[in-house]
Design a protein around this motif. Structure first.
Motif, PDB file in Angstrom:
ATOM      1  N   ASN A   1      57.647  12.310 -68.455  1.00  0.00           N
ATOM      2  CA  ASN A   1      56.489  12.869 -69.138  1.00  0.00           C
ATOM      3  C   ASN A   1      56.588  14.393 -69.081  1.00  0.00           C
ATOM      4  O   ASN A   1      56.327  15.001 -68.045  1.00  0.00           O
TER       5      ASN A   1
ATOM      6  N   SER B   1      54.827  16.772 -70.394  1.00  0.00           N
ATOM      7  CA  SER B   1      53.567  17.478 -70.160  1.00  0.00           C
ATOM      8  C   SER B   1      53.235  17.515 -68.668  1.00  0.00           C
ATOM      9  O   SER B   1      52.816  18.553 -68.143  1.00  0.00           O
ATOM     10  N   ASN B   2      53.429  16.404 -67.983  1.00  0.00           N
ATOM     11  CA  ASN B   2      53.170  16.364 -66.537  1.00  0.00           C
ATOM     12  C   ASN B   2      54.134  17.282 -65.782  1.00  0.00           C
ATOM     13  O   ASN B   2      53.736  17.966 -64.839  1.00  0.00           O
TER      14      ASN B   2
ATOM     15  N   ASN C   1      52.996  20.829 -66.229  1.00  0.00           N
ATOM     16  CA  ASN C   1      51.835  21.096 -65.365  1.00  0.00           C
ATOM     17  C   ASN C   1      52.262  21.275 -63.914  1.00  0.00           C
ATOM     18  O   ASN C   1      51.730  22.130 -63.200  1.00  0.00           O
ATOM     19  N   GLN C   2      53.229  20.477 -63.478  1.00  0.00           N
ATOM     20  CA  GLN C   2      53.735  20.587 -62.110  1.00  0.00           C
ATOM     21  C   GLN C   2      54.378  21.959 -61.892  1.00  0.00           C
ATOM     22  O   GLN C   2      54.152  22.601 -60.864  1.00  0.00           O
TER      23      GLN C   2
END
Length: 87
Positions: free
Chosen positions: A61, A63-64, A67-68
Motif C-alpha cells: 500500500n 499511501s501507507n 505516511n510511514q
C-alpha cells in the motif's frame, strides 16, 4: 544531479517533504528502491533506530508507506532545518 523520481506519486511527495527538512535520499540498494537518511544522525535520537529508513519500490500500500515515511521524519527528536522544534 537530481535523484530519480519514485514511481509512486504518494511516496515521491513524502520524499520531497523529507528532503525539504534536510533528509538525504539515496536511490539504489539491494532490495529497497533507496534509503532515507536523517540529517542529524544523532545516536541519542531514539537510539539511532530511525536515522536510516528503507524506501520500498512497490509496497503493498503506497499511501501507507508514504505516511510511514512522513511519520519517521515528523517524529525525529533532533531538530532539523525548517522543523517546528528548531529554536
Amino acid at each position: 544531479m537530481a535523484r530519480a523520481k519514485h514511481p509512486s506519486k504518494d511516496i515521491e511527495a513524502a520524499l520531497r517533504y523529507a528532503e525539504k527538512l534536510g533528509w538525504r535520499i539515496e536511490v539504489g540498494g539491494s532490495h529497497a528502491w533507496g534509503r532515507m537518511y536523517c540529517p542529524a544522525n544523532n545516536p541519542e535520537c531514539r537510539g539511532g533506530e530511525f536515522c536510516i529508513t528503507s524506501i520500498w519500490s512497490t509496497p503493498k500500500n503506497a499511501s501507507n508507506h508514504a505516511n510511514q515515511l512522513r511519520r519517521i521524519v515528523d517524529r525525529c527528536t533532533s531538530p532539523t532545518p525548517g522543523s517546528e522544534t528548531e529554536p
